[in-house]
Design an enzyme around this catalytic site. Structure first.
Site, PDB file in Angstrom:
ATOM      1  N   ARG A 107       0.775  -1.182   0.043  1.00  0.00           N
ATOM      2  CA  ARG A 107       0.002  -0.085   0.026  1.00  0.00           C
ATOM      3  C   ARG A 107       0.924   1.332  -0.053  1.00  0.00           C
ATOM      4  O   ARG A 107       0.290   2.335  -0.218  1.00  0.00           O
ATOM      5  CB  ARG A 107      -0.955   0.085   1.187  1.00  0.00           C
ATOM      6  N   TYR A 112     -14.908  19.869 -13.096  1.00  0.00           N
ATOM      7  CA  TYR A 112     -15.201  18.318 -13.246  1.00  0.00           C
ATOM      8  C   TYR A 112     -16.168  17.770 -12.327  1.00  0.00           C
ATOM      9  O   TYR A 112     -15.968  18.090 -11.235  1.00  0.00           O
ATOM     10  CB  TYR A 112     -14.033  17.472 -13.365  1.00  0.00           C
ATOM     11  N   ASP A 168      -6.317  20.929 -11.884  1.00  0.00           N
ATOM     12  CA  ASP A 168      -6.459  19.721 -12.815  1.00  0.00           C
ATOM     13  C   ASP A 168      -6.079  20.143 -14.226  1.00  0.00           C
ATOM     14  O   ASP A 168      -6.997  20.747 -14.821  1.00  0.00           O
ATOM     15  CB  ASP A 168      -7.969  19.430 -12.601  1.00  0.00           C
ATOM     16  N   LYS A 206      -7.586   9.401 -18.845  1.00  0.00           N
ATOM     17  CA  LYS A 206      -7.838  10.211 -19.996  1.00  0.00           C
ATOM     18  C   LYS A 206      -6.676   9.999 -21.050  1.00  0.00           C
ATOM     19  O   LYS A 206      -6.253   9.079 -21.512  1.00  0.00           O
ATOM     20  CB  LYS A 206      -8.293  11.662 -19.632  1.00  0.00           C
TER      21      LYS A 206
HETATM   22  C1  LIG Z   1     -11.923  12.061 -15.548  1.00  0.00           C
HETATM   23  C2  LIG Z   1     -11.886  13.437 -14.825  1.00  0.00           C
HETATM   24  C3  LIG Z   1     -11.580  13.504 -13.461  1.00  0.00           C
HETATM   25  C4  LIG Z   1     -11.817  12.123 -12.511  1.00  0.00           C
HETATM   26  O1  LIG Z   1     -10.896  11.069 -12.994  1.00  0.00           O
HETATM   27  P1  LIG Z   1     -11.166   9.720 -13.011  1.00  0.00           P
HETATM   28  O2  LIG Z   1      -9.903   8.973 -13.131  1.00  0.00           O
HETATM   29  O3  LIG Z   1     -12.564   9.321 -13.539  1.00  0.00           O
HETATM   30  O4  LIG Z   1     -11.534   9.267 -11.235  1.00  0.00           O
HETATM   31  C5  LIG Z   1     -11.019  14.580 -13.095  1.00  0.00           C
HETATM   32  N1  LIG Z   1     -11.018  15.624 -13.671  1.00  0.00           N
HETATM   33  C6  LIG Z   1     -11.266  15.739 -14.781  1.00  0.00           C
HETATM   34  C7  LIG Z   1     -10.933  17.043 -15.489  1.00  0.00           C
HETATM   35  C8  LIG Z   1     -11.421  14.480 -15.645  1.00  0.00           C
HETATM   36  O5  LIG Z   1     -11.837  14.672 -16.917  1.00  0.00           O
END
Ligand SMILES: *Cc1c(COP(=O)(O)O)cnc(C)c1O
Length: 391
Positions: A57, A110, A186, A211
């Site tokens: 972990r 998001y 982000d 992504k």
């Molecule tokens: C998809 C996404 C997230 C969350 O990520 P996960 O991998 O789905 O938990 C956060 N911020 C943005 C801009 C996203 O597109």
């Protein structure tokens, strides 16, 4: 595999870094790719604990190359911290807000991050101020608090999801620093190839690795990157104690995906720009949101802080939500699905999600442009728009 052993000289371009960083040491007969290590515990020295991997972990050798590579791409001085999802990374980042503190966040963040912040603030952990992140004055007022408590954290996302608003990262990061607030950006939509928030004043950069970084819609992962050792220590502690860790196989797949990031981003950005231009003059489209368009309100700001404009765009379909749904139903090549950043082009009507803010138009479709041939993507969109809107 430490950063010391595998330096990433700053003269190397991002296209090279995605390929070169995070390789095993070059010894005779060594593998070219790092192996997947499946182990929940590690042999210790029996005496010292510091420096040991200790337990599954806390660390896994399969995470290291990816943490190193994303750190190198973002221009950080410390390895990143991989998490089991983007939202697990969001959760760790929000844990840095002190009890009773204040979070300033874009109202079009998001959705999952917004829901998490709303729920935590409803429990009384901190106060939440949501803002139009494209409006510097509004954000700065929310940061200073105008007589109320100043912000403890500024959350930045740019361009925003799914409205594609562009935040002034430099100015807002400075304003946050002036009131002693941490800045988290982000950077999922842009990738470090297009935008480098640490250079623009952020303390922490977050990615949903799910992504673009992984890029093939086959894993769910997240990462945080910072050059601040104290912050990194707190985030690492959060990951170890709360346990939102990545599976080694997912980490390995994500690194494999990252190797082609530069090619994928180059292609999808060029295609997105071309599609935006054509959609702008399509009779079935009321409006196109894409910072790459000269007419977009965020265009100049995006030009000043990004290298390119990303490959997500949004359109408002003529004829309202029903027409927008009909367009999706008529598509043959584009896949109707949530998510973004994969090799395949995806499309969805955002307001079908119950939690989507009501300020997102009901006829808005978000398009994640993949790496297919631009004419094939256009032909499919064009026929679906004609059929769906009768225009
Ligand atoms: C998809 C996404 C997230 C969350 O990520 P996960 O991998 O789905 O938990 C956060 N911020 C943005 C801009 C996203 O597109």
């Amino acid at each position: 595999m430490s950063l010391e052993k595998h330096p990433h000289p700053s003269h190397l371009h991002a296209e090279t870094l995605v390929v070169a960083v995070g390789r095993p040491e070059r010894t005779h007969d060594a593998p070219v790719n790092p192996p997947i290590v499946l182990s929940s515990t590690y042999v210790g020295t029996g005496t010292v604990v510091d420096g040991d991997r200790a337990y599954g972990r806390y660390s896994n050798p399969t995470w290291d190359p990816l943490e190193e590579a994303v750190s190198a791409l973002e221009g950080a001085t410390l390895p990143g911290l991989l998490f089991g999802s983007g939202l697990a990374a969001v959760s760790a980042a929000l844990s840095l807000i002190p009890a009773g503190g204040v979070l300033v966040m874009p109202k079009h963040s998001y959705q999952g991050a917004l829901v998490m912040a709303q729920e935590l603030s409803a429990k009384g952990l901190f106060a939440l101020r949501t803002v139009n992140i494209a409006d510097n004055n509004e954000v700065i007022d929310a940061l200073t608090g105008e007589g109320e408590r100043a912000a403890s954290m500024l959350w930045l996302e740019s361009p925003t999801n799914p409205m594609l608003e562009v935040a002034d990262l430099r100015v807002l990061s400075q304003a946050a620093k002036a009131v002693g607030a941490l800045v988290v950006t982000d950077n999922t939509f842009s990738t470090p190839l297009v935008q480098k928030p640490l250079e623009l004043g952020s303390d922490i950069v977050l990615h949903s690795v799910t992504k673009y970084l992984a890029g093939h819609s086959d894993v769910v992962l997240g990462i945080l990157v910072t050059s601040d050792a104290k912050l990194r220590g707190e985030l690492l502690h959060h990951r170890s104690i709360h346990g939102a860790i990545a599976g080694p196989f997912e980490a390995w797949l994500a690194l494999r995906g990252l190797r082609t990031l530069a090619l994928r981003v180059e292609r999808s950005q060029a295609t997105a720009a071309e599609l935006a231009n054509r959609l702008q003059v399509h009779d079935g489209v009321d409006a196109v949101r894409f910072p790459g368009l000269d007419s977009d309100p965020g265009h100049q700001r995006a030009k000043d802080q990004m290298h390119g404009f990303g490959s997500v765009l949004a359109i408002e379909v003529a004829g309202g939500p029903e027409a927008a749904d009909a367009v999706i139903a008529a598509l043959e090549l584009w896949t109707p699905a949530t998510s973004l950043g994969g090799v395949e082009s995806l499309i969805e009507r955002r307001r079908r999600h119950a939690n989507e803010p009501e300020t997102v138009p009901g006829n808005l479709l978000r398009l994640s442009v993949g790496i297919e041939n631009v004419e094939d993507l256009w032909a499919d969109l064009d026929q679906a728009l004609q059929r769906g809107t009768n225009r």
